[in-house]
Design an enzyme around this catalytic site. Structure first.
Site, PDB file in Angstrom:
ATOM      1  N   LYS A 126       0.844  -1.197   0.000  1.00  0.00           N
ATOM      2  CA  LYS A 126       0.000   0.000   0.000  1.00  0.00           C
ATOM      3  C   LYS A 126       0.879   1.247   0.000  1.00  0.00           C
ATOM      4  CE  LYS A 126      -3.909   1.957   2.617  1.00  0.00           C
ATOM      5  NZ  LYS A 126      -4.825   1.779   3.755  1.00  0.00           N
ATOM      6  N   SER A 177      -9.755   1.699   2.623  1.00  0.00           N
ATOM      7  CA  SER A 177      -8.891   2.476   1.772  1.00  0.00           C
ATOM      8  C   SER A 177      -7.823   1.661   1.047  1.00  0.00           C
ATOM      9  CB  SER A 177      -8.189   3.544   2.622  1.00  0.00           C
ATOM     10  OG  SER A 177      -7.367   2.945   3.585  1.00  0.00           O
ATOM     11  N   SER A 191      -9.965  -0.800   6.749  1.00  0.00           N
ATOM     12  CA  SER A 191      -9.364  -0.668   5.421  1.00  0.00           C
ATOM     13  C   SER A 191      -8.615  -1.871   4.881  1.00  0.00           C
ATOM     14  CB  SER A 191      -8.417   0.526   5.394  1.00  0.00           C
ATOM     15  OG  SER A 191      -9.158   1.700   5.246  1.00  0.00           O
TER      16      SER A 191
END
Ligand code: GLN
Length: 493
Positions: free
Chosen positions: A80, A155, A179
């Site tokens: 990420k 996210s 997330s």
């Protein structure tokens, strides 16, 4: 194809010398070329760098490195864009970091590397991890491999989409209010949010420091156990990490859950719950019962305060954490006639609208006139929510809930209505408020369109072994995790 394998199967293939790490990376890069133009799981990736890491892994494999020393040798893992990888860009889905390049590795990256993993790619995300759909990225939306008109969740949407579309074998995300778990549910993969303190956040860009944890997204529960074990453990550079032994999670995957107690929380069967999801969770609890678990009703009476408490605490912490992006220290700078103008022009130009909304909300709830009314009350609600869980865990080993109230929603469906977006986090954010652990794994599909459904198992603080064990037993008795998004398969080689 190598990119479609689980970590467990790839390691076997590499160890038997039936394929090389280079071929594995090549297969991932080919898949990225084939599908990522549409999915946009990655903000950027450096194929040459990944191949160089693969060659190094192949050299070690030839020299007889063992799996006990190098459990992830040759395994490509996507990261990420909130986690620092030395020499790679770090943007956190935002424009404000400009052309920033990380000068060091996050602790989780050091650990992945020393376990032999090939760390590659910057997976797309909502800006500063604020969102549930990856629509808040400054680099464009990511799409759900199961339906390109829908969001992969957020996210960590890029991390989930990349795993679901076989662009990598596993990925890392971060979970502040869901997330890792919610995108895992939307994309049909496994996502683990470890207990608070289990994994070092050194090198993770902070969103809300009392809630943030890093977690893996994988194709199976066993793979989640393997990656978690590698990245967990105390780190002197994160004072919130806990000096507790990390169990061998794989050893707890016995397939035997007879006598374990699984709670169903009354308060989680809410009105807004999609009937197909409700049915899938009921069927899953029946399956667990058949496997020998005892299903017990539990109550988490303060659940109704979770969304409000979370969005006060998370925004308050974010408003403080994001103060460092001031145009002086990192990335973007828009000049002004004095420092105040420089700050405000830089922040005005660099942050997207959701991040600004959160900073304003967070500053408001911390301001002297409102601190007691909002922030302090939210903290009190948080304590009650944590206590609810601790009470429930006196009776059960895990709590079974849906991961999200609906399957993946359409791109644009909620982006104009922040409150609707916030409400979609209802089942995941209590786990972060309470500091406990949680895992999401596939438990079915909606009928039309066919979209993955995720179930969530919540466990006590440092109770990862128990939820992994139950999740694994369930996974072994069902076939949901074997299904692949049809559009991403059978592409030209
Ligand atoms: N959707 C939640 C938020 O926007 C959770 C995000 C996260 O876990 N990073 O804050």
């Amino acid at each position: 194809m190598l990119n479609q394998l689980t970590i467990t199967d790839l390691c076997e293939t590499l160890d038997k010398k039936e394929a090389s790490a280079r071929e594995t990376v090549e297969a991932c890069l080919k898949q990225i070329e084939n599908v990522d133009g549409r999915i946009h799981a990655f903000i950027s990736y450096d194929g040459q760098n990944a191949l160089a890491q693969a060659d190094e892994a192949d050299r070690m494999l030839r020299e007889g490195a063992t799996r006990s020393e190098k459990p992830l040798l040759g395994v490509p893992i996507a990261i990420k864009d909130a986690i620092a990888v030395k020499g790679h860009p770090l943007n956190c889905g935002s424009k404000i970091l400009g052309s920033y390049v990380s000068p060091y590795d996050a602790t989780v990256i050091e650990r992945l590397k020393s376990a032999g993993a090939i760390v590659f790619g910057r997976a797309n995300m909502d800006e500063f991890a604020m969102g549930s759909s990856t629509e808040n990225s400054a680099f464009g939306v990511s799409r759900n491999p199961w339906d390109m008109g829908r969001t992969p969740g957020g996210s960590s949407g890029g991390s989930a989409a990349a795993v679901a579309a076989d662009e990598c074998l596993a990925s890392l995300g971060s979970d502040t209010g869901g997330s890792v778990r919610q995108p895992a549910a939307f994309c049909g993969c496994v996502g683990l949010k470890p207990s608070y303190g289990r994994i070092s956040r050194f090198g993770l860009v902070a969103y809300a420091s009392s809630l943030d944890q890093i977690g893996p997204l994988t194709k199976t529960v066993r793979d989640a156990a393997i990656v978690s074990r590698v990245i967990s453990g105390w780190d002197r550079r994160d004072s919130t990490s806990v000096p507790e032994n990390v169990p061998d999670y794989s050893a707890s995957l016995t397939g035997d859950i007879r006598g374990m107690r699984v709670g169903l929380a009354r308060e989680y069967m809410i009105d807004g719950l999609d009937p197909e999801i409700n049915a899938a969770i009921r069927t899953a609890s029946e399956e667990l019962r058949k496997l020998g678990a005892e299903i017990v009703e539990v109550s988490l009476p303060h659940t109704e305060f979770a969304v409000a408490a979370y969005y006060i605490i998370a925004t308050a912490e974010a408003s403080a954490n994001l103060a460092r992006f001031d145009g002086i220290r990192y990335g973007l700078r828009v000049d002004g006639k004095d420092p105040i103008e420089l700050y405000s022009k830089t922040r005005g130009a660099g942050f997207g609208s959701e991040v600004k909304r959160r900073i304003i909300l967070g500053t408001y709830v911390l301001s002297s006139g409102y601190y007691d009314a909002y922030y302090l009350r939210a903290q009190k609600a948080r304590t009650l929510i944590r206590q609810d869980f601790l009470n429930a865990f006196e009776k059960v080993d895990a709590i079974l809930t849906p991961t999200a109230p609906t399957a993946a929603f359409k791109i644009g469906e909620k982006s104009g209505d922040p409150l609707q977006m916030y409400l979609s986090d209802i089942f995941t954010l209590s786990c972060n408020l309470a500091g406990i652990c949680g895992i999401s794994l596939p438990c079915g599909f909606t009928r039309d369109p066919k979209l993955p459904i995720g179930l969530q198992l919540l466990g006590k603080p440092f109770g990862e072994s128990a939820i992994l064990r139950i999740a694994h037993a369930y996974e072994q008795s069902t076939d949901w995790h074997r299904e692949k998004p049809p559009e991403c398969l059978h592409l030209p080689n």
